[in-house]
Design an enzyme around this catalytic site. Structure first.
Site, PDB file in Angstrom:
ATOM      1  N   HIS A 206      35.262 -37.116   8.215  1.00  0.00           N
ATOM      2  CA  HIS A 206      34.650 -38.368   8.703  1.00  0.00           C
ATOM      3  C   HIS A 206      35.138 -38.760  10.100  1.00  0.00           C
ATOM      4  O   HIS A 206      34.640 -39.722  10.683  1.00  0.00           O
ATOM      5  CB  HIS A 206      34.851 -39.504   7.697  1.00  0.00           C
ATOM      6  CG  HIS A 206      36.222 -40.110   7.626  1.00  0.00           C
ATOM      7  ND1 HIS A 206      36.527 -41.302   8.224  1.00  0.00           N
ATOM      8  CD2 HIS A 206      37.348 -39.698   7.014  1.00  0.00           C
ATOM      9  CE1 HIS A 206      37.800 -41.605   7.964  1.00  0.00           C
ATOM     10  NE2 HIS A 206      38.314 -40.645   7.237  1.00  0.00           N
TER      11      HIS A 206
ATOM     12  N   THR B  31      35.999 -30.245  -9.018  1.00  0.00           N
ATOM     13  CA  THR B  31      34.646 -29.794  -8.687  1.00  0.00           C
ATOM     14  C   THR B  31      34.350 -30.006  -7.206  1.00  0.00           C
ATOM     15  O   THR B  31      34.635 -31.070  -6.658  1.00  0.00           O
ATOM     16  CB  THR B  31      33.622 -30.569  -9.546  1.00  0.00           C
ATOM     17  OG1 THR B  31      33.912 -30.298 -10.914  1.00  0.00           O
ATOM     18  CG2 THR B  31      32.198 -30.171  -9.232  1.00  0.00           C
TER      19      THR B  31
ATOM     20  N   CYS C  10      50.752 -57.180   9.110  1.00  0.00           N
ATOM     21  CA  CYS C  10      51.423 -58.450   8.887  1.00  0.00           C
ATOM     22  C   CYS C  10      52.340 -58.283   7.683  1.00  0.00           C
ATOM     23  O   CYS C  10      51.894 -58.225   6.551  1.00  0.00           O
ATOM     24  CB  CYS C  10      50.377 -59.511   8.605  1.00  0.00           C
ATOM     25  SG  CYS C  10      51.032 -61.155   8.707  1.00  0.00           S
TER      26      CYS C  10
HETATM   27  N1  PLP Z   1      45.813 -38.368   9.722  1.00  0.00           N
HETATM   28  C1  PLP Z   1      45.391 -39.034  10.813  1.00  0.00           C
HETATM   29  C2  PLP Z   1      45.981 -38.728  12.140  1.00  0.00           C
HETATM   30  C3  PLP Z   1      44.386 -40.008  10.696  1.00  0.00           C
HETATM   31  O1  PLP Z   1      43.972 -40.667  11.768  1.00  0.00           O
HETATM   32  C4  PLP Z   1      43.848 -40.270   9.409  1.00  0.00           C
HETATM   33  C5  PLP Z   1      42.829 -41.335   9.214  1.00  0.00           C
HETATM   34  O2  PLP Z   1      42.928 -42.404   9.787  1.00  0.00           O
HETATM   35  C6  PLP Z   1      44.318 -39.541   8.313  1.00  0.00           C
HETATM   36  C7  PLP Z   1      45.300 -38.595   8.504  1.00  0.00           C
HETATM   37  C8  PLP Z   1      43.770 -39.742   6.942  1.00  0.00           C
HETATM   38  O3  PLP Z   1      42.508 -39.164   6.812  1.00  0.00           O
HETATM   39  P1  PLP Z   1      41.510 -39.639   5.619  1.00  0.00           P
HETATM   40  O4  PLP Z   1      40.965 -40.956   6.052  1.00  0.00           O
HETATM   41  O5  PLP Z   1      40.472 -38.583   5.533  1.00  0.00           O
HETATM   42  O6  PLP Z   1      42.324 -39.724   4.389  1.00  0.00           O
END
Ligand code: PLP
Length: 380
Positions: free
Chosen positions: A195, A231, A319
């Protein structure tokens, strides 16, 4: 109309990726682990996607393990290495919580960074020397400030001072800005998340470069050659491969296009407002990252006003017990506490336009002016 300047949090899906996943949601829904013809077709789609992913990452198809997200890939790398090899886990102080908290959970070691957020290689060497280390984890690109680590140098230090350790990189933020074929040869393990580059949420990848090296995190069904049970998300995996190929094909042109927009964004803020400090020099970070600390405001209040004006941005302060805590990344880089409280992260990507940037400047400037006026009134 929303102005989306939060690509590092999640990038909008690419249309081609959405189109690619639809048939696997609607018609070809069989379980890829099944034995009938429809199952075999789904399995073929997963395997073809694996080939496409491997060719962008510069690894063998069988070295790609599909997971449920970047967080899972990071957890699998650290926990799997500690379980298999038994030594300490080591990471940089600016890692994403998906790495940092896992290393801390295993009682591991956190290494300092320089003012640009890059791991301190001397400190890394000193921490590794004479220790039984299972894994060294250093991110390719930092999610908050956009700094870039030299994984070749990290690999060299790790191999000299902890020859038995695996080298892992969280490359979740790197795909749109760096050719990972240049990174893969220097690491044993690499985490990705679809994503962040125009694929769907809920699909991650862990590259185990050169074959299985760690214990699995999720066991049960034996999928992914016993490395990650569960799966397969066929539609998501197919879409992730499409998005990855597009990000790879467009990278050079996108870096040129987006860096102009990013420069205009930061220059525009600095031209209209006093006390806007760029956290990192532009030469030291990826093209899509604009990170500034703004004097005289608190990030939370600013984000609230931006949200009201339909501008999506982020900071990374949390926070905690009523007191604003600046981000662990800025603290590790030595950014003074007061300054870090005014952090603003604006991240650009494949859908960002000039109009987004102009609107972003206009809204941030108006919001900062408003907050500063408000605090001047309270003070008088
Ligand atoms: N590692 C980094 C550097 C990220 O920026 C993120 C997401 O913000 C993640 C890991 C985690 O990925 P996911 O949202 O797919 O769990």
């Amino acid at each position: 109309m929303v102005t989306y300047l939060d690509h590092a949090a999640s990038a909008p899906m690419r249309d081609e990726a959405i189109e690619a996943m639809l048939p696997y949601l609607r018609d070809q829904y069989a379980n890829p682990s099944g034995s009938h013809r429809f199952a075999r077709q789904a399995r073929q789609a997963v395997d073809e996607s694996r080939d496409r992913v491997a060719s962008v990452l510069g690894c063998r198809p069988n070295d790609v393990v599909f997971t449920g997200c970047g967080t899972e890939s990071d957890n699998m790398a650290i926990t799997g290495a500690v379980q298999r090899l038994g030594g300490a886990a080591v990471c940089a102080a600016v890692e994403h919580h998906a790495v940092l908290e896992v290393v801390e959970h295993h009682g591991g070691i956190v290494v300092g960074v320089d003012a640009a957020g890059r791991v301190d290689l001397d400190d890394l060497a000193a921490q590794l020397e004479g220790r039984n280390v299972s894994i060294v984890s250093v991110m390719t690109v930092n999610n908050e400030v956009g700094s870039i680590n030299d994984l070749e140098a990290v690999g060299r230090v790790a191999r000299r001072h902890a020859p038995g350790a695996l080298v892992h990189t969280d490359a979740v933020q790197a795909v749109c800005w760096l050719d990972l074929r240049d990174v893969t040869p220097h690491v044993d393990l690499m985490s990705l998340s679809a994503h962040k580059f125009g694929g769907p949420k809920g699909v991650g990848m862990l590259v185990e470069n050169g074959g299985p090296k760690i214990d699995p995190l999720i066991i049960g069904g034996g999928q992914e050659r016993e490395r990650r049970s569960g799966t397969h998300n066929t539609a998501g995996i197919v879409a992730a491969a499409v998005a990855l190929e597009l990000a790879d094909a467009e990278r050079t042109a996108e870096i040129a296009r987006v860096s102009v927009l990013r420069d205009r964004l930061v220059d525009g803020l600095q031209a209209s407002l006093n006390g806007v400090h760029e956290t990192l020099s532009r030469a030291d970070k990826v093209a899509g990252s604009a990170h500034v600390c703004i004097e005289g405001i608190e990030s939370e209040s600013l984000l609230y006003l931006l949200d009201e004006a339909d501008v999506c941005a982020s900071a990374a302060s949390a926070c905690a017990s009523g007191a604003m805590e600046p981000s662990h990344v800025l603290a590790a880089m030595g950014v003074p506490h007061e300054r870090a409280l005014g952090a603003l992260r604006l991240t650009l990507g494949h859908t960002t336009t000039e109009a987004d940037v102009e609107r972003g400047i206009e809204v941030v400037v108006a919001a900062v002016d408003r907050l500063r006026q408000r605090s001047a009134q309270v003070a008088s």
